[in-house]
Each structure stands twice: as structure tokens, then as C-alpha cells.
Design a protein around this motif. Structure first.
Motif, PDB file in Angstrom:
ATOM      1  N   ILE A   1       0.839  -1.202   0.000  1.00  0.00           N
ATOM      2  CA  ILE A   1       0.000   0.000   0.000  1.00  0.00           C
ATOM      3  C   ILE A   1       0.872   1.250   0.000  1.00  0.00           C
ATOM      4  N   GLU A   2       1.906   1.253   0.849  1.00  0.00           N
ATOM      5  CA  GLU A   2       2.772   2.428   0.938  1.00  0.00           C
ATOM      6  C   GLU A   2       3.526   2.656  -0.366  1.00  0.00           C
ATOM      7  N   ALA A   3       4.025   1.571  -0.979  1.00  0.00           N
ATOM      8  CA  ALA A   3       4.730   1.707  -2.254  1.00  0.00           C
ATOM      9  C   ALA A   3       3.791   2.219  -3.342  1.00  0.00           C
ATOM     10  N   PHE A   4       2.578   1.665  -3.396  1.00  0.00           N
ATOM     11  CA  PHE A   4       1.611   2.094  -4.409  1.00  0.00           C
ATOM     12  C   PHE A   4       1.231   3.560  -4.230  1.00  0.00           C
TER      13      PHE A   4
ATOM     14  N   GLN B   1       9.493  -4.179  -8.288  1.00  0.00           N
ATOM     15  CA  GLN B   1       9.016  -5.544  -8.052  1.00  0.00           C
ATOM     16  C   GLN B   1       7.728  -5.551  -7.241  1.00  0.00           C
ATOM     17  N   THR B   2       7.640  -4.681  -6.229  1.00  0.00           N
ATOM     18  CA  THR B   2       6.444  -4.610  -5.393  1.00  0.00           C
ATOM     19  C   THR B   2       5.228  -4.197  -6.218  1.00  0.00           C
ATOM     20  N   ILE B   3       5.401  -3.208  -7.092  1.00  0.00           N
ATOM     21  CA  ILE B   3       4.288  -2.742  -7.925  1.00  0.00           C
ATOM     22  C   ILE B   3       3.867  -3.830  -8.911  1.00  0.00           C
ATOM     23  N   LYS B   4       4.833  -4.506  -9.511  1.00  0.00           N
ATOM     24  CA  LYS B   4       4.499  -5.589 -10.454  1.00  0.00           C
ATOM     25  C   LYS B   4       3.748  -6.712  -9.749  1.00  0.00           C
ATOM     26  N   LYS B   5       4.182  -7.060  -8.536  1.00  0.00           N
ATOM     27  CA  LYS B   5       3.504  -8.104  -7.765  1.00  0.00           C
ATOM     28  C   LYS B   5       2.064  -7.689  -7.457  1.00  0.00           C
ATOM     29  N   LEU B   6       1.883  -6.421  -7.107  1.00  0.00           N
ATOM     30  CA  LEU B   6       0.546  -5.918  -6.803  1.00  0.00           C
ATOM     31  C   LEU B   6      -0.334  -5.948  -8.047  1.00  0.00           C
ATOM     32  N   GLU B   7       0.220  -5.588  -9.179  1.00  0.00           N
ATOM     33  CA  GLU B   7      -0.549  -5.607 -10.427  1.00  0.00           C
ATOM     34  C   GLU B   7      -0.937  -7.035 -10.810  1.00  0.00           C
ATOM     35  N   ARG B   8      -0.029  -8.004 -10.572  1.00  0.00           N
ATOM     36  CA  ARG B   8      -0.384  -9.399 -10.862  1.00  0.00           C
ATOM     37  C   ARG B   8      -1.510  -9.858  -9.947  1.00  0.00           C
ATOM     38  N   HIS B   9      -1.453  -9.433  -8.687  1.00  0.00           N
ATOM     39  CA  HIS B   9      -2.502  -9.824  -7.733  1.00  0.00           C
ATOM     40  C   HIS B   9      -3.861  -9.252  -8.130  1.00  0.00           C
ATOM     41  N   ILE B  10      -3.872  -7.989  -8.570  1.00  0.00           N
ATOM     42  CA  ILE B  10      -5.141  -7.356  -8.949  1.00  0.00           C
ATOM     43  C   ILE B  10      -5.589  -7.807 -10.333  1.00  0.00           C
ATOM     44  N   GLY B  11      -4.624  -8.073 -11.194  1.00  0.00           N
ATOM     45  CA  GLY B  11      -4.972  -8.589 -12.518  1.00  0.00           C
ATOM     46  C   GLY B  11      -4.974  -7.565 -13.634  1.00  0.00           C
ATOM     47  N   VAL B  12      -4.681  -6.311 -13.328  1.00  0.00           N
ATOM     48  CA  VAL B  12      -4.637  -5.266 -14.364  1.00  0.00           C
ATOM     49  C   VAL B  12      -3.503  -4.301 -14.030  1.00  0.00           C
ATOM     50  N   PRO B  13      -2.996  -3.589 -15.043  1.00  0.00           N
ATOM     51  CA  PRO B  13      -1.956  -2.577 -14.766  1.00  0.00           C
ATOM     52  C   PRO B  13      -2.524  -1.427 -13.936  1.00  0.00           C
ATOM     53  N   LEU B  14      -1.724  -0.958 -13.014  1.00  0.00           N
ATOM     54  CA  LEU B  14      -2.090   0.211 -12.203  1.00  0.00           C
ATOM     55  C   LEU B  14      -1.388   1.476 -12.690  1.00  0.00           C
ATOM     56  N   PHE B  15      -0.290   1.300 -13.416  1.00  0.00           N
ATOM     57  CA  PHE B  15       0.472   2.431 -13.943  1.00  0.00           C
ATOM     58  C   PHE B  15       0.796   2.193 -15.409  1.00  0.00           C
ATOM     59  N   GLU B  16       0.800   3.257 -16.169  1.00  0.00           N
ATOM     60  CA  GLU B  16       1.316   3.232 -17.530  1.00  0.00           C
ATOM     61  C   GLU B  16       2.757   3.725 -17.471  1.00  0.00           C
ATOM     62  N   ARG B  17       3.688   2.943 -17.989  1.00  0.00           N
ATOM     63  CA  ARG B  17       5.102   3.272 -17.916  1.00  0.00           C
ATOM     64  C   ARG B  17       5.667   3.446 -19.316  1.00  0.00           C
TER      65      ARG B  17
END
Length: 298
Positions: A6-9, A34-50
Motif C-alpha cells: 500500500i505504501e509503495a503504491f 518488483q512490489t508494484i508488479k507483484k501488486l498488479e499481478r494480484h489485482i490482474g490489471v496494470p495500475l500504472f502506464e510506464r
């Protein structure tokens, strides 16, 4: 979601920059990624456009930020209150400052302090140079930012927070006004306006308003003012000149005054003072915030 995720996001959602996010969190940039990628895999969709040039929230990421942020902020406030209460950082902290050159910075630190210690109220007031230690000795303020030197047995000195070059404030039509700089020896040719009051220590007056130049030439002293606006007006009408910190011009610029820097004078330094018998958790916490401020107080 775990707390570190949560803090990283939320930090990345605010900064939109991986390096700044890693610096704020004290983590390696790769760990944040890595933390953001793991979170995105858990949710199932991208959270950021990079891209190579920018980071932006997706629509889902923006919605997640909006949903998480209020609860996270409430949690942070609850933790801050618990920490403050445990350390005794509650109640009211009265802070004094002696001039406009540090006022804005003191206010900025006070806002940070309120955020870190929400159960401690901060009240700020100006202290007149004609009675520089009266409010802190009476308990009217518990902590003060003031011009050094301070050599009082009952007052603790917390170290220099701001160091400003010294200038000579003169009328716009004064002969010195056209110079690139002046010397301490030039003070033998002018009348120096000073600060009034039996409550001002002589060592402080001698440092800021000397009676002799370094080579021993006498310096004439003129009117002794009680309040700073008096000095501005008296200089403007040609009653004398006054040494000041260069930064004072930012707050008192006037068409009838000119600030000429000294090329051989020591700086004017500002720092913290508090009663030796009155150091509290509130005082220590605010002093530490001052010392660790990214820009100090200047």
C-alpha cells in the motif's frame, strides 16, 4: 494487500517517479518496481502506464488510489497520535521568532510538526529585538529562533540553522548605494542606527552594532529603535544606516532603500534557543524537525 505494498503504491501514485519513490521509502528502485508488479499481478490489471519518459496512473490505478488514500491517511494519523502521546508530544508548543527572514521557514516546519504530531498545537509569535529573551524566560514561548550570538547561562543553544551574508542598509541616494560592496572600515564614515533597551545584552549589541571598526576607528551611533519598522523608516529618510542580513531585502524591499553587501563582515546567524530547565519532548521534536529540514530554515 500488505502494508508495504500500500505504501509503495500510494507513494508512487503521488510521485509518479520510481527514483523519487524509492528515495522516500528508503528502498532500492528495483524493489519498488518488483512490489508494484507483484501488486498488479494480484489485482490482474496494470495500475500504472510506464514509458521511458513518464509514469501515469491507469483508470484502475486512480480508482484504487482514491479508495485507499483516506483509510491510509487515517491510519497514519492514528499512529502519529499514539507515538506523540507515548513521547509526551501533546498540548501546546509556543514558538518565537525574531524576524521575517526566518518566519516563513518556521511556519513551514510548524506545518510538518502538526502533521507528525496532530495532538500538539503550535502557536507562533514574533519576538522584538529590544527584549530578545523576555518571552522565553517568562514562559510565553518555549522555543525560539533568533539571531546569534547567545551566551546566557539559563538558555540552551541549539546550533546555527540559517547563515546569511551581512549587508548595509542605506538610503537610495546615499554615496554607498552605488557601490558593489562596503567594508567594516566604512562604518567610521556613517551613523549607525541600533536597537534600544537595557534588556539587550551588550555582547549582542557589540557584535551587530560595533562601536569601533576592526582598525580601531570610532563608529557613531544614532537613534536606538525599539521596533524593526522604525529602522526602515529612519534609514529611508537619511537618519543613519543599519547592518542587516542580505536576505532581509526579500521581505522589506522598498524604492527608497538599498542593500549593499559587506565584503569583510562575518555572517548573521540564526539558531534555536530554549530554557535549560525547560527542554521537553515537544521542544526536542520541533528542534529535530528544524535540523532535518531539507533547506534547514533558510
Amino acid at each position: 494487500m500488505e502494508r508495504h505494498e500500500i505504501e509503495a503504491f500510494l507513494t508512487l501514485a503521488e510521485e509518479l517517479h520510481f527514483r523519487r519513490t524509492s528515495e522516500r521509502l528508503g528502498l532500492a528502485q528495483g524493489r519498488v518496481s518488483q512490489t508494484i508488479k507483484k501488486l498488479e499481478r494480484h489485482i490482474g490489471v496494470p495500475l500504472f502506464e510506464r514509458t521511458s519518459r513518464r509514469v501515469a496512473l491507469t483508470a484502475v490505478g486512480a480508482q484504487l488510489r482514491d479508495d485507499l488514500l483516506p483509510a491510509h491517511q487515517q491510519t497514519q494519523r492514528a499512529i502519529a497520535r499514539a507515538v506523540s502521546a507515548g513521547r509526551g508530544i501533546t498540548g501546546v508548543l509556543h514558538i518565537g521568532y525574531s524576524g521575517s527572514i526566518v518566519a516563513a521557514a518556521v511556519l513551514a516546519v510548524a506545518e510538518r510538526f502538526r502533521h507528525c504530531h496532530p495532538d500538539c498545537e503550535v502557536q507562533i509569535q514574533e519576538v522584538q529585538l529590544s527584549d530578545p529573551f523576555g518571552p522565553i524566560r517568562s514562559g510565553e514561548v518555549q522555543l525560539q529562533v533568533t539571531e546569534y550570538p547567545v551566551d546566557e547561562p539559563d538558555l540552551a543553544v541549539g546550533g546555527v540553522l540559517v547563515s546569511e551574508e551581512r549587508a548595509l542598509m542605506v538610503p537610495r541616494r546615499h554615496p554607498f548605494a552605488q557601490r558593489a560592496s562596503v567594508s567594516l572600515e566604512d562604518l567610521a564614515d556613517v551613523t549607525l542606527l541600533t536597537i534600544a533597551g537595557d534588556l539587550v545584552p551588550q555582547y549582542w549589541l557589540d557584535y551587530h552594532f560595533p562601536r569601533n571598526t576592526p582598525n580601531g576607528q570610532p563608529i557613531r551611533h544614532g537613534y536606538a529603535a525599539t521596533y524593526w519598522p522604525e529602522i526602515l523608516n529612519l534609514v529611508a529618510v537619511g537618519k543613519g544606516v543599519s547592518p542587516v542580513a542580505v536576505g532581509v531585502e526579500r521581505y522589506n524591499s522598498r524604492p527608497d532603500l538599498t542593500w549593499v553587501p559587506f565584503h569583510d563582515a562575518p555572517p548573521i546567524e540564526y539558531g534555536l534557543i530554549w530554557p535549560t530547565s525547560g527542554e521537553s519532548a515537544r521542544v526536542r521534536a520541533f528542534a529535530e524537525l528544524c535540523r532535518t529540514s531539507p533547506s534547514r530554515l533558510g
